[in-house]
Design a protein around this motif. Structure first.
Motif, PDB file in Angstrom:
ATOM      1  N   ASP A 264       0.879  -1.174   0.000  1.00 22.38           N
ATOM      2  CA  ASP A 264       0.000   0.000   0.000  1.00 22.38           C
ATOM      3  C   ASP A 264       0.914   1.220   0.000  1.00 22.38           C
ATOM      4  O   ASP A 264       1.401   1.650   1.053  1.00 22.38           O
ATOM      5  N   ASP A 265       1.153   1.766  -1.193  1.00 23.38           N
ATOM      6  CA  ASP A 265       2.103   2.874  -1.310  1.00 23.38           C
ATOM      7  C   ASP A 265       1.595   4.143  -0.634  1.00 23.38           C
ATOM      8  O   ASP A 265       2.390   4.972  -0.176  1.00 23.38           O
ATOM      9  N   GLU A 266       0.268   4.302  -0.567  1.00 24.20           N
ATOM     10  CA  GLU A 266      -0.272   5.501   0.076  1.00 24.20           C
ATOM     11  C   GLU A 266       0.014   5.492   1.574  1.00 24.20           C
ATOM     12  O   GLU A 266       0.399   6.503   2.162  1.00 24.20           O
ATOM     13  N   LYS A 267      -0.188   4.329   2.195  1.00 23.26           N
ATOM     14  CA  LYS A 267       0.073   4.213   3.634  1.00 23.26           C
ATOM     15  C   LYS A 267       1.513   3.796   3.920  1.00 23.26           C
ATOM     16  O   LYS A 267       1.937   3.768   5.076  1.00 23.26           O
ATOM     17  N   ASP A 268       2.236   3.450   2.853  1.00 23.17           N
ATOM     18  CA  ASP A 268       3.622   2.998   2.979  1.00 23.17           C
ATOM     19  C   ASP A 268       3.720   1.767   3.883  1.00 23.17           C
ATOM     20  O   ASP A 268       4.596   1.664   4.744  1.00 23.17           O
ATOM     21  N   THR A 269       2.783   0.827   3.664  1.00 29.46           N
ATOM     22  CA  THR A 269       2.765  -0.411   4.445  1.00 29.46           C
ATOM     23  C   THR A 269       2.683  -1.613   3.509  1.00 29.46           C
ATOM     24  O   THR A 269       2.372  -1.486   2.322  1.00 29.46           O
ATOM     25  N   VAL A 270       2.942  -2.780   4.067  1.00 23.50           N
ATOM     26  CA  VAL A 270       2.784  -4.037   3.340  1.00 23.50           C
ATOM     27  C   VAL A 270       1.973  -4.972   4.228  1.00 23.50           C
ATOM     28  O   VAL A 270       2.220  -5.077   5.432  1.00 23.50           O
ATOM     29  N   THR A 271       0.977  -5.645   3.626  1.00 23.01           N
ATOM     30  CA  THR A 271       0.064  -6.497   4.383  1.00 23.01           C
ATOM     31  C   THR A 271       0.070  -7.910   3.821  1.00 23.01           C
ATOM     32  O   THR A 271       0.046  -8.106   2.599  1.00 23.01           O
ATOM     33  N   VAL A 272       0.101  -8.899   4.723  1.00 25.51           N
ATOM     34  CA  VAL A 272       0.013 -10.298   4.312  1.00 25.51           C
ATOM     35  C   VAL A 272      -1.441 -10.588   3.955  1.00 25.51           C
ATOM     36  O   VAL A 272      -2.302 -10.660   4.832  1.00 25.51           O
ATOM     37  N   GLN A 273      -1.717 -10.743   2.671  1.00 27.67           N
ATOM     38  CA  GLN A 273      -3.084 -10.978   2.212  1.00 27.67           C
ATOM     39  C   GLN A 273      -3.447 -12.457   2.235  1.00 27.67           C
ATOM     40  O   GLN A 273      -4.598 -12.822   2.413  1.00 27.67           O
ATOM     41  N   TYR A 274      -2.438 -13.314   2.043  1.00 27.86           N
ATOM     42  CA  TYR A 274      -2.692 -14.757   2.062  1.00 27.86           C
ATOM     43  C   TYR A 274      -1.551 -15.436   2.796  1.00 27.86           C
ATOM     44  O   TYR A 274      -0.387 -15.050   2.667  1.00 27.86           O
ATOM     45  N   PHE A 275      -1.909 -16.473   3.555  1.00 28.50           N
ATOM     46  CA  PHE A 275      -0.907 -17.186   4.352  1.00 28.50           C
ATOM     47  C   PHE A 275      -1.246 -18.667   4.333  1.00 28.50           C
ATOM     48  O   PHE A 275      -2.390 -19.058   4.549  1.00 28.50           O
ATOM     49  N   SER A 276      -0.252 -19.512   4.078  1.00 23.08           N
ATOM     50  CA  SER A 276      -0.441 -20.959   4.111  1.00 23.08           C
ATOM     51  C   SER A 276       0.710 -21.584   4.884  1.00 23.08           C
ATOM     52  O   SER A 276       1.874 -21.373   4.558  1.00 23.08           O
ATOM     53  N   GLY A 277       0.371 -22.331   5.916  1.00 20.88           N
ATOM     54  CA  GLY A 277       1.386 -22.927   6.783  1.00 20.88           C
ATOM     55  C   GLY A 277       1.081 -22.582   8.226  1.00 20.88           C
ATOM     56  O   GLY A 277       0.071 -21.943   8.532  1.00 20.88           O
ATOM     57  N   ASP A 278       1.948 -22.999   9.126  1.00 24.79           N
ATOM     58  CA  ASP A 278       1.743 -22.707  10.539  1.00 24.79           C
ATOM     59  C   ASP A 278       2.037 -21.238  10.819  1.00 24.79           C
ATOM     60  O   ASP A 278       3.095 -20.726  10.434  1.00 24.79           O
ATOM     61  N   GLU A 279       1.089 -20.566  11.482  1.00 25.43           N
ATOM     62  CA  GLU A 279       1.329 -19.178  11.853  1.00 25.43           C
ATOM     63  C   GLU A 279       2.515 -19.112  12.806  1.00 25.43           C
ATOM     64  O   GLU A 279       2.642 -19.908  13.727  1.00 25.43           O
ATOM     65  N   THR A 280       3.383 -18.158  12.549  1.00 20.58           N
ATOM     66  CA  THR A 280       4.638 -18.066  13.297  1.00 20.58           C
ATOM     67  C   THR A 280       4.795 -16.663  13.855  1.00 20.58           C
ATOM     68  O   THR A 280       5.139 -15.730  13.129  1.00 20.58           O
ATOM     69  N   GLY A 281       4.507 -16.501  15.134  1.00 22.18           N
ATOM     70  CA  GLY A 281       4.674 -15.196  15.772  1.00 22.18           C
ATOM     71  C   GLY A 281       3.881 -14.118  15.063  1.00 22.18           C
ATOM     72  O   GLY A 281       2.672 -14.214  14.871  1.00 22.18           O
ATOM     73  N   HIS A 282       4.574 -13.091  14.596  1.00 20.82           N
ATOM     74  CA  HIS A 282       3.925 -11.965  13.944  1.00 20.82           C
ATOM     75  C   HIS A 282       3.387 -12.311  12.558  1.00 20.82           C
ATOM     76  O   HIS A 282       2.385 -11.739  12.113  1.00 20.82           O
ATOM     77  N   LEU A 283       4.059 -13.204  11.852  1.00 18.23           N
ATOM     78  CA  LEU A 283       3.715 -13.453  10.457  1.00 18.23           C
ATOM     79  C   LEU A 283       2.470 -14.328  10.361  1.00 18.23           C
ATOM     80  O   LEU A 283       2.486 -15.514  10.678  1.00 18.23           O
ATOM     81  N   ARG A 284       1.385 -13.725   9.909  1.00 16.17           N
ATOM     82  CA  ARG A 284       0.103 -14.406   9.760  1.00 16.17           C
ATOM     83  C   ARG A 284      -0.746 -13.586   8.803  1.00 16.17           C
ATOM     84  O   ARG A 284      -0.398 -12.451   8.456  1.00 16.17           O
ATOM     85  N   GLU A 285      -1.857 -14.140   8.386  1.00 17.39           N
ATOM     86  CA  GLU A 285      -2.731 -13.418   7.469  1.00 17.39           C
ATOM     87  C   GLU A 285      -3.265 -12.152   8.141  1.00 17.39           C
ATOM     88  O   GLU A 285      -3.726 -12.182   9.284  1.00 17.39           O
ATOM     89  N   GLY A 286      -3.162 -11.036   7.431  1.00 19.51           N
ATOM     90  CA  GLY A 286      -3.605  -9.758   7.968  1.00 19.51           C
ATOM     91  C   GLY A 286      -2.502  -8.949   8.632  1.00 19.51           C
ATOM     92  O   GLY A 286      -2.694  -7.777   8.959  1.00 19.51           O
ATOM     93  N   PHE A 287      -1.340  -9.558   8.814  1.00 27.20           N
ATOM     94  CA  PHE A 287      -0.221  -8.854   9.448  1.00 27.20           C
ATOM     95  C   PHE A 287       0.236  -7.694   8.563  1.00 27.20           C
ATOM     96  O   PHE A 287       0.450  -7.850   7.366  1.00 27.20           O
ATOM     97  N   THR A 288       0.367  -6.518   9.154  1.00 26.19           N
ATOM     98  CA  THR A 288       0.780  -5.313   8.427  1.00 26.19           C
ATOM     99  C   THR A 288       2.016  -4.718   9.080  1.00 26.19           C
ATOM    100  O   THR A 288       2.110  -4.661  10.313  1.00 26.19           O
ATOM    101  N   THR A 289       2.956  -4.298   8.240  1.00 23.56           N
ATOM    102  CA  THR A 289       4.189  -3.703   8.749  1.00 23.56           C
ATOM    103  C   THR A 289       4.621  -2.578   7.811  1.00 23.56           C
ATOM    104  O   THR A 289       4.249  -2.584   6.625  1.00 23.56           O
ATOM    105  N   PRO A 290       5.363  -1.599   8.285  1.00 24.33           N
ATOM    106  CA  PRO A 290       5.857  -0.537   7.398  1.00 24.33           C
ATOM    107  C   PRO A 290       6.746  -1.108   6.288  1.00 24.33           C
ATOM    108  O   PRO A 290       7.494  -2.064   6.506  1.00 24.33           O
ATOM    109  N   ILE A 291       6.648  -0.517   5.117  1.00 27.22           N
ATOM    110  CA  ILE A 291       7.480  -0.969   4.001  1.00 27.22           C
ATOM    111  C   ILE A 291       8.944  -0.616   4.250  1.00 27.22           C
ATOM    112  O   ILE A 291       9.842  -1.407   3.967  1.00 27.22           O
ATOM    113  N   VAL A 292       9.168   0.562   4.809  1.00 21.15           N
ATOM    114  CA  VAL A 292      10.537   1.049   4.998  1.00 21.15           C
ATOM    115  C   VAL A 292      11.337   0.073   5.859  1.00 21.15           C
ATOM    116  O   VAL A 292      10.918  -0.314   6.951  1.00 21.15           O
ATOM    117  N   GLY A 293      12.477  -0.340   5.347  1.00 26.99           N
ATOM    118  CA  GLY A 293      13.358  -1.240   6.080  1.00 26.99           C
ATOM    119  C   GLY A 293      13.000  -2.707   5.961  1.00 26.99           C
ATOM    120  O   GLY A 293      13.672  -3.554   6.550  1.00 26.99           O
TER     121      GLY A 293
END
Length: 288
Positions: free
Chosen positions: A184-213
Motif C-alpha cells: 500500500d504505497d499511500e500508507k507505505d505499508t505491506v500487508t500479508v493478504q494470504y498465508f499458508s502454513g503454521d502461523e509463526t509469531g507476527h507473520l500471519r494473514e492480515g499482518f501489516t508492517t511498514p514498508i521502509v526497512g
C-alpha cells in the motif's frame, strides 16, 4: 508464453547437475569395490581357472564403463594390462612376459574394446535420459503455469485462487510456509493478504508492517527476486526472528508486477537450508 523456453531447460539442467557430486561418489565407490573384489579373488580364481583368470577383469572394466561412460571405459581398458601383469607377478609362478604372449595382450585389447563400446553406449543412454528428464520437468512447469492461469480466470474468490495456486505450486517447489504480501504505497505499508502454513509469531494473514526497512521495500525498489539463507535473515525484524526461531532456514521472495510496477510479492520459506536456487526462482517468476 514460450513453451520451448531454453532458459527453463537450462535451469532444469542446472538442478540435475547439482546432484551429480553425490552420484559420482556412489559410482566411484561401486567401481573401486569391483576392483578390490577382483584383486582379492585373483589368487583363488587362478587356482581354479589358471591362465584365463585375467579375463575376469572384464567385470570391473564393464563396471567402470557403465558408471563413468566412454572416458571411464577407455581408462579401465588401458589399465587392465598393467593390473593383470601385476597380479600374475604377485600371485602366479608364470612370468609376465609368458603371460602377455600367451594371450594377455590380445585379452587386454579385447578389454579396451569392451570398455570403449560399453562406455559409449552408456554415455548415449545417460544423455537421452537427462534430456527426457529435463523435457518432462519443463512440460510440468508449463502445465502448472497453464493451470494457474485457468484458476485465476475461473473465480473471483481470492482465497480460493490462492489456495489452488499454493496447491499447484507445491507440485513444483517444496516449501513449508507461503505468504502473499500486498503493498500500500499511500500508507507505505505491506500487508500479508494470504498465508499458508503454521502461523509463526507476527507473520500471519492480515499482518501489516511498514514498508521502509523491510524485504518488501528491497523488492519494490529493485524489482528483483531475493533468495535468503538463515545467515541473511535480518534479526532486527521481529517477524524474521520469529521465523528463524521456528526453524526456517531459507526463503525466496518474488515480486509481483502490474503495469510494470511492483504491487506485492510471493514468499516461500523452508526449514531446509539452501532450499531455493535458480530453478525455483525461474518457476516462481513465471507464475508470479
Amino acid at each position: 508464453m514460450n513453451r520451448s523456453s531454453p532458459q527453463l531447460l537450462r535451469s532444469v539442467a542446472s538442478r540435475l547437475k547439482s546432484k551429480s557430486l553425490e552420484v559420482q561418489k556412489g559410482r566411484l565407490a561401486i567401481t573401486l569395490a569391483s576392483y578390490v573384489a577382483y584383486i582379492l579373488a585373483f589368487n583363488f580364481l587362478d587356482s581354479i581357472l589358471g591362465t584365463i583368470t585375467g579375463m575376469i577383469i572384464t567385470l570391473p572394466v564393464l563396471t567402470t564403463a557403465w558408471m563413468f561412460g566412454l572416458r571411464g571405459g577407455l581408462i579401465a581398458g588401458i589399465t587392465s594390462l598393467p593390473l593383470n601383469v601385476s597380479m600374475v607377478e604377485v600371485f602366479t609362478s608364470q612370468s609376465a612376459t609368458d603371460w602377455m604372449f600367451s594371450g594377455g595382450i590380445p585379452g587386454s585389447v579385447s578389454e579396451l574394446l569392451v570398455g570403449t563400446l560399453v562406455g559409449r553406449l552408456r554415455d548415449v543412454d545417460r544423455r537421452l535420459s537427462e534430456e527426457v528428464a529435463k523435457q518432462r520437468e519443463a512440460e510440468e512447469v508449463i502445465a502448472v503455469t497453464d493451470e494457474v492461469s485457468r484458476i485465476v480466470t475461473s473465480t473471483l474468490d481470492f482465497d480460493e485462487v490462492y489456495d489452488r495456486f499454493a496447491g499447484e505450486l507445491k507440485r513444483l517447489v517444496d516449501w513449508d510456509l507461503m505468504n502473499v504480501s500486498i503493498l500500500d504505497d499511500e500508507k507505505d505499508t505491506v500487508t500479508v493478504q494470504y498465508f499458508s502454513g503454521d502461523e509463526t509469531g507476527h507473520l500471519r494473514e492480515g499482518f501489516t508492517t511498514p514498508i521502509v526497512g523491510s524485504r518488501s521495500q528491497q523488492i519494490r525498489d529493485f524489482g528483483k527476486t531475493v533468495i535468503l539463507d538463515e545467515s541473511e535473515f535480518t534479526k532486527g525484524m521481529s517477524w524474521e526472528l520469529d521465523l528463524l526461531n521456528a526453524g526456517f532456514r531459507s526463503a525466496i521472495l518474488v515480486p509481483m508486477f502490474s503495469g510494470g510496477k511492483v504491487f506485492g510479492n510471493i514468499s516461500l520459506r523452508s526449514r531446509r537450508p539452501e532450499a531455493f536456487h535458480d530453478r525455483e526462482k525461474l518457476i516462481l517468476e513465471r507464475l508470479a
